[in-house]
Motif scaffolding. Structure first.
Motif, mmCIF file in Angstrom:
data_model
loop_
_atom_site.group_PDB
_atom_site.id
_atom_site.type_symbol
_atom_site.label_atom_id
_atom_site.label_comp_id
_atom_site.label_asym_id
_atom_site.label_seq_id
_atom_site.Cartn_x
_atom_site.Cartn_y
_atom_site.Cartn_z
ATOM 1 N N PRO A 169 -4.401 -30.718 -1.617
ATOM 2 C CA PRO A 169 -3.337 -30.552 -0.614
ATOM 3 C C PRO A 169 -2.004 -30.119 -1.210
ATOM 4 C CG PRO A 169 -4.546 -32.591 -0.246
ATOM 5 C CD PRO A 169 -4.992 -32.058 -1.575
ATOM 6 N N ALA A 170 -1.736 -30.521 -2.456
ATOM 7 C CA ALA A 170 -0.493 -30.076 -3.102
ATOM 8 C C ALA A 170 -0.504 -28.565 -3.293
ATOM 9 C CB ALA A 170 -0.317 -30.786 -4.447
ATOM 10 N N ALA A 171 -1.668 -28.023 -3.623
ATOM 11 C CA ALA A 171 -1.793 -26.569 -3.767
ATOM 12 C C ALA A 171 -1.627 -25.879 -2.417
ATOM 13 C CB ALA A 171 -3.145 -26.223 -4.382
ATOM 14 N N VAL A 172 -2.209 -26.456 -1.381
ATOM 15 C CA VAL A 172 -2.082 -25.872 -0.043
ATOM 16 C C VAL A 172 -0.611 -25.785 0.346
ATOM 17 C CG1 VAL A 172 -2.632 -26.159 2.410
ATOM 18 C CG2 VAL A 172 -4.350 -26.721 0.670
ATOM 19 N N ARG A 173 0.136 -26.849 0.096
ATOM 20 C CA ARG A 173 1.563 -26.853 0.439
ATOM 21 C C ARG A 173 2.318 -25.770 -0.325
ATOM 22 N NH1 ARG A 173 6.562 -28.920 -0.912
ATOM 23 N NH2 ARG A 173 7.768 -29.757 0.857
ATOM 24 N N GLU A 174 2.059 -25.654 -1.614
ATOM 25 C CA GLU A 174 2.755 -24.641 -2.418
ATOM 26 C C GLU A 174 2.419 -23.234 -1.939
ATOM 27 O OE1 GLU A 174 2.468 -25.051 -6.645
ATOM 28 O OE2 GLU A 174 2.651 -27.246 -6.575
ATOM 29 N N ILE A 175 1.179 -23.030 -1.540
ATOM 30 C CA ILE A 175 0.757 -21.701 -1.078
ATOM 31 C C ILE A 175 1.424 -21.365 0.251
ATOM 32 C CG2 ILE A 175 -1.235 -20.383 -0.238
ATOM 33 C CD1 ILE A 175 -2.875 -22.079 -2.359
ATOM 34 N N SER A 189 -0.373 -33.658 9.060
ATOM 35 C CA SER A 189 0.393 -32.745 8.224
ATOM 36 C C SER A 189 -0.197 -31.338 8.286
ATOM 37 C CB SER A 189 0.386 -33.229 6.771
ATOM 38 O OG SER A 189 0.801 -32.202 5.888
ATOM 39 N N PRO A 190 0.647 -30.309 8.328
ATOM 40 C CA PRO A 190 0.129 -28.929 8.337
ATOM 41 C C PRO A 190 -0.500 -28.516 7.015
ATOM 42 C CG PRO A 190 2.514 -28.924 8.129
ATOM 43 C CD PRO A 190 2.115 -30.342 8.399
ATOM 44 N N TYR A 191 -0.422 -29.387 6.002
ATOM 45 C CA TYR A 191 -1.044 -29.080 4.710
ATOM 46 C C TYR A 191 -2.363 -29.816 4.524
ATOM 47 C CZ TYR A 191 3.857 -27.879 4.301
ATOM 48 O OH TYR A 191 5.118 -27.379 4.562
ATOM 49 N N THR A 192 -2.691 -30.696 5.482
ATOM 50 C CA THR A 192 -3.972 -31.401 5.424
ATOM 51 C C THR A 192 -4.854 -31.110 6.638
ATOM 52 O OG1 THR A 192 -3.011 -33.393 6.430
ATOM 53 C CG2 THR A 192 -3.014 -33.258 4.022
ATOM 54 N N PHE A 193 -4.262 -30.525 7.691
ATOM 55 C CA PHE A 193 -5.028 -30.087 8.854
ATOM 56 C C PHE A 193 -4.512 -28.711 9.244
ATOM 57 C CE2 PHE A 193 -5.598 -29.852 13.558
ATOM 58 C CZ PHE A 193 -6.982 -29.848 13.565
ATOM 59 N N PHE A 194 -5.318 -27.687 8.965
ATOM 60 C CA PHE A 194 -4.840 -26.321 9.190
ATOM 61 C C PHE A 194 -5.981 -25.390 9.604
ATOM 62 C CE2 PHE A 194 -5.600 -27.252 4.770
ATOM 63 C CZ PHE A 194 -6.240 -26.156 4.213
ATOM 64 N N PRO A 195 -6.647 -25.695 10.744
ATOM 65 C CA PRO A 195 -7.761 -24.844 11.185
ATOM 66 C C PRO A 195 -7.339 -23.419 11.531
ATOM 67 C CG PRO A 195 -7.125 -26.357 12.917
ATOM 68 C CD PRO A 195 -6.386 -26.777 11.684
ATOM 69 N N PHE A 196 -6.039 -23.216 11.823
ATOM 70 C CA PHE A 196 -5.536 -21.882 12.148
ATOM 71 C C PHE A 196 -4.715 -21.292 10.998
ATOM 72 C CE2 PHE A 196 -6.040 -23.927 16.344
ATOM 73 C CZ PHE A 196 -6.837 -22.977 16.973
#
Length: 443
Positions: A53-59, A378-385
Motif C-alpha cells: 500500500p505504501a507503493a500504491v500511495r507513492e504511485i 483509504s483510496p490506497y487500499t481500496f481502488f477498483p477504479f
C-alpha cells in the motif's frame, strides 16, 4: 537496476495462467514472491507488480510526467484509438479529462436513471422462470442498451439499429478468446475479411462511418436539450474555444463502449454471484430495496437510499475486481517504497492482492459488506477504479448503473445458486468475468 535485477517472478510458461485463471495466478505469485514480483511478456516492457500500500500511495501521488498511465494502458486498446484519454499522458491527458468530466457529474449521471432502469426491466422480462440461464450475457445486454441510449443517445430508429448490429458483432469478437490476444502486435494482422483482425478492422470501419455521419448531423442540427454523453462531447470546447475533433470524440466513444460496457457487466455478474452464494446478504439488500421504493417505480430519488446494496457492490469489487491491476510506465529510474526500478519498466499496483491483505482487511476472504458501512476506506487500499489523477472517469456512472440494475433484479425476481458451480475468473475483453457466463436459477 538492470532488467535482470528486477524482483523475481514467474516463468513465461507460468505466466500463461494469467489468461486462464488470473486470480489463481496472482495468489500463487504473492505466496511465492511476496509484495513484489516481475511478470514478463514477449514484446512488451517487464511488469513489476506490487501489493504494498505504501507503493500504491507513492504511485498515485507521484509525478504524472514520470509515471505514464497512458503508455501502460496502450495494450488494452486494440480498437479504442490513439486519442482516447485512456492512452494520453501529462498535460494532454489533463486537458482532455477536464472536458470529459461534466458528462460524468452527479446530476448528469442521475439524468440517465430511467434509461438504466428500462434497460434492466426489458432484460429481466425475458428471463426464463423456473429455469437455469447464464447471467453474465444478460448483464452485458443491459449495459449495452444503456450505452446505446445514455451514451450515444440513439433510439430505435434505423441508425440506432444499424449501430446496434455492428457493435454487437464487434463486442462478440472483442470478448472472444481470440479477442483477448488482440493486445499483442502479432495478432493485429489483417489477413482478409475472414481473419480475426481483418473482421475487427472492417467492423470498426462500419461503426466509424455511422458515428462520423451522426457527428455531422448533430453538429448541423444542434444538440440543445440532449442529455446523452455524445451530445455533451460535441458541444464541449477547449480553453481556446475550439471543439473536440471528431477523431477524439470517436476514440472516447469507443473507450466508453469497450471499456465501460464490459467492466460494468462483469462486475454486476460478480455481484450476482456473491448475492446468490450469501442468501442472508441478498435478503438484507432486497429488504432495503423494498423499503426505499415503498411500492413506487425506482427512479433517481431512490438510488442514494441504497446504502447496503452499494456496500455489497463495493465488497464484491474488493474480492472480485474485474481489472486486477493498473499500470504506470516509468520514464526515469525511480525508487518506490524503497524498491529501485529502472526507466522503461511498468509498475503495476495489484488491485486484487491489495484488496486481500490480511493487515488491511480482517478475514479478507470473507464476503462482508458491513466493512463499507462501518468505516471509510483509504483510496490506497481500496481502488477498483484506479486512483490519483487517473481514477476512472466513469466510476460514478458505473456504480449508479449497478445500483439501479441490481435493485431492479432484487425487486422483481429471485435468483438462486446452481448447485456444484464454482466460478473462476476468465478474461473477456478488458475485464475478468465469471467462468461459464455464471449460470443461475431464476424464480
Amino acid at each position: 537496476m538492470p532488467p535482470d535485477e528486477l524482483p523475481p517472478g514467474p516463468s513465461l510458461f507460468a505466466t500463461f495462467d494469467f489468461i486462464r485463471n488470473p486470480f489463481r495466478f496472482l495468489d500463487t505469485c504473492a505466496s511465492r514472491y511476496g509484495d513484489w514480483f516481475t511478470v514478463r511478456v514477449p514484446g512488451v516492457a517487464p511488469f513489476v507488480f506490487t501489493s504494498d500500500p505504501a507503493a500504491v500511495r507513492e504511485i498515485f501521488l507521484g509525478d504524472p510526467d514520470a509515471l505514464h498511465a497512458g503508455e501502460a494502458n496502450r495494450p488494452l486498446g486494440a480498437f479504442m484509438g490513439e486519442r482516447s484519454s485512456l492512452f494520453l499522458d501529462g498535460s494532454e491527458h489533463l486537458r482532455q479529462r477536464r472536458l470529459l468530466l461534466p458528462a460524468f457529474h452527479g446530476e448528469q449521471v442521475a439524468s440517465h436513471a430511467d434509461a438504466m432502469r428500462n434497460a434492466a426491466d426489458n432484460a429481466i422480462a425475458s428471463w426464463p422462470r423456473g429455469q437455469r440461464f447464464r447471467i453474465h450475457p444478460q448483464m452485458r445486454a443491459i449495459t449495452f442498451e444503456t450505452i446505446i441510449r445514455a451514451v450515444f443517445g440513439f433510439e430505435n430508429d434505423s441508425t440506432g439499429a444499424e449501430l446496434r448490429a455492428s457493435l454487437k458483432k464487434l463486442f462478440a469478437l472483442y470478448t472472444s478468446r481470440l479477442g483477448t490476444l488482440f493486445s499483442l502486435p502479432a495478432m493485429q494482422i489483417d489477413a482478409g475479411r475472414w481473419s480475426p483482425w481483418g473482421r475487427a478492422v472492417r467492423l470498426t470501419r462500419q461503426i466509424d462511418s455511422i458515428l462520423y455521419a451522426e457527428f455531422a448531423r448533430r453538429r448541423k442540427e444542434g444538440v440543445e436539450g440532449r442529455a446523452d454523453i455524445l451530445s455533451m462531447l460535441l458541444s464541449a470546447r477547449y480553453e481556446d474555444g475550439q471543439p473536440l475533433p471528431d477523431n477524439v470524440i470517436r476514440d472516447e466513444m469507443y473507450t466508453l463502449m469497450l471499456a465501460g460496457h464490459e467492466t460494468t457487466a462483469a462486475t454486476m455478474a460478480w455481484v450476482i454471484n456473491r448475492l446468490v452464494t450469501n442468501p442472508e446478504v441478498m435478503e438484507r439488500a432486497r429488504a432495503e430495496v423494498f423499503s426505499a421504493l415503498n411500492g413506487r417505480l425506482l427512479d433517481a430519488s431512490h438510488v442514494g437510499k441504497l446504502k447496503y446494496l452499494e456496500a455489497a457492490i463495493n465488497e464484491t469489487m474488493r474480492l472480485d475486481p474485474v481489472v486486477p491491476n493498473i499500470g504506470r510506465g516509468l520514464k526515469k529510474p525511480m525508487t518506490i517504497a524503497g524498491v529501485q526500478l529502472p526507466s522503461g519498466v511498468t509498475i503495476a499496483p495489484c488491485i486484487y492482492l491489495v484488496h486481500r491483505r490480511r493487515e488491511l482487511w480482517p478475514n479478507p476472504a470473507q464476503f462482508n459488506p458491513d466493512r463499507f458501512l462501518e468505516s471509510r476506506q483509504s483510496p490506497y487500499t481500496f481502488f477498483p477504479f484506479g486512483g490519483g489523477s487517473r481514477r476512472c472517469l466513469g466510476a460514478a456512472f458505473a456504480t449508479y448503473q449497478m445500483k439501479i440494475v441490481i435493485a431492479e433484479i432484487l425487486s422483481r425476481v429471485e435468483l438462486k445458486k446452481v448447485d456444484g458451480y464454482e466460478p473462476h475468473a476468465i478474461r473477456r475483453g478488458i475485464a475478468f468475468a465469471p467462468s461459464d457466463g455464471l449460470p443461475v436459477n431464476c424464480d
